[in-house]
Design a protein around this motif. Structure first.
Motif: not given
Length: 396
Positions: A116, A129, A131, A152
């Motif tokens: 992350q 967040l 990735r 994600r």
């Protein structure tokens, strides 16, 4: 040994202007062409641009430190300008990184992992967040390619692996399950014994006898891998079938006999191992497969180090550009290529090449492994030392 600091210099191109076809007091002025630059009408030369890319994504220096380094050499350049140069460099190398991506997708085995990073979201007036994903090719395609996604979700790896057919070694992230199913057997799952071992390692405090029994078996599996490290793929597969196969059969029979509380640490370890059993023993099928996914886990480590310094990614576009430049530096490291020499030559040659209709043939000679074949010196000597210290099929 002595050290001499780097220095900046200014290159001045004097371009002659000619007057042609002088008729009736009229003239056509022609100016001598300027050598191609990595950034058209930009200030940085190939060497400076290579140093900034390596400083940001190889040495993990944030913009203000790069600004201070240049200031020590007498150049007052704002970090916003440095970021603009890095963006231009990432756009310049996009066709080459696409060639590396195609090489990874042509691999028999791909290792992948993700980590992350904070992404600035102006709608939230803060960060969320995102990735970075890493995809590591096999020995015949020695490239490490990063991909950036704003979440994600499965769409990220599914998009990257859309045209891939072969073995995919990854952790037990649920998003991969749909990729395996959608490929209709074209992508074969290979699990990681290092991940399985971590569950048993955590359980050793609550249930030492059974946890240490599983850990002892896993240790013997890794001892077989160390013995097979220098073997050919065929011999490695034979050794695994002779020694690792019976060990795994005994471990599976022992697991089936155990009665465990599902929510206990030992129960979670057993559940993970049982659920992943088919993928955990798949490495026995082919000597080119690895017992674990540590190759790709090491490749996300530079991202983890970098985010402690530059803290966040400014936008989705900036994340995609950072992924391209990190791909070049990581592939240099994996191929033992000295990155600054490579990047300087890359930024010198790329402006002179023209990619027509997406044809990357002209760029093949600039791929890190092929560039090294034509430029055996300099090599990244520290990578040679670390390579000798670590296990795993030649990858750092």
């Amino acid at each position: 040994m002595e050290y001499e600091p780097a220095k900046l210099k200014v290159l001045v191109h004097k371009r002659a202007v000619y007057a042609c076809d002088v008729k009736h007091d009229e003239a056509t002025l022609l100016t001598a062409p300027k050598p191609p630059q990595p950034i058209d009408k930009g200030l940085p030369g190939p060497g400076l641009l290579a140093a900034l890319v390596l400083g940001k994504f190889g040495d993990h220096l944030p913009g203000y430190r790069l600004e201070d380094i240049l200031a020590r050499h007498g150049a007052q350049i704002r970090r916003s300008t440095i970021y603009d140069w890095l963006a231009a460099a990432a756009d310049l190398v996009e066709p080459l990184v696409e060639g590396m991506r195609q090489g990874v997708l042509a691999s028999k085995v791909i290792h992948t992992d993700d980590t992350q990073v904070k992404l600035i979201d102006r709608s939230l007036r803060g960060t969320r967040l995102a990735r970075f994903w890493t995809y590591v090719g096999d020995r015949g395609h020695p490239y490490i390619v990063y991909d950036f996604t704003d979440s994600r979700q499965r769409e990220g790896p599914a998009r990257f692996l859309k045209d891939y057919r072969g073995y995919l070694q990854a952790d037990a992230y649920g998003g991969y399950d749909g990729i395996y199913l959608d490929s209709q057997g074209g992508i074969v799952e290979v699990a990681c014994w290092a991940h399985a071992r971590r569950y048993w390692w955590k359980a050793r405090q609550s249930d030492p006898p059974r946890a240490h029994h599983a850990l002892a078996v896993i240790r013997r599996l890794y001892a077989i891998e160390r013995a097979a490290k220098e073997m050919s793929a065929e011999d490695r597969q034979s050794l695994r079938a002779e020694h690792a196969g019976p060990l795994l059969a005994e471990l599976k029979a022992w697991l089936d006999e155990q009665e465990l509380l599902p929510k206990s640490l030992i129960g979670q370890a057993a559940t993970y191992t049982r659920n992943q059993w088919a993928a955990l023993q798949r490495y026995l099928e082919d000597g080119d497969l690895s017992i674990d996914n540590n190759v790709s886990e090491r490749c996300v480590k530079p991202v983890a180090i970098g985010r402690k310094n530059w803290l966040f990614v400014g936008s989705e576009q900036a994340g995609a550009r950072a992924a391209r430049l990190m791909s070049l530096i990581a592939s240099c490291k994996d191929n033992r290529v000295e990155p600054w020499a490579y990047l300087r030559d890359l930024f010198t040659q790329l402006p002179t090449l023209v990619c027509v209709d997406g044809d990357l043939a002209e760029l093949d000679s600039l791929l890190p492994d092929r560039w090294l074949a034509a430029h055996p010196q300099p090599r990244w000597t520290i990578a040679d030392r670390r390579r000798q210290e670590r296990t795993g099929k030649g990858h750092l």
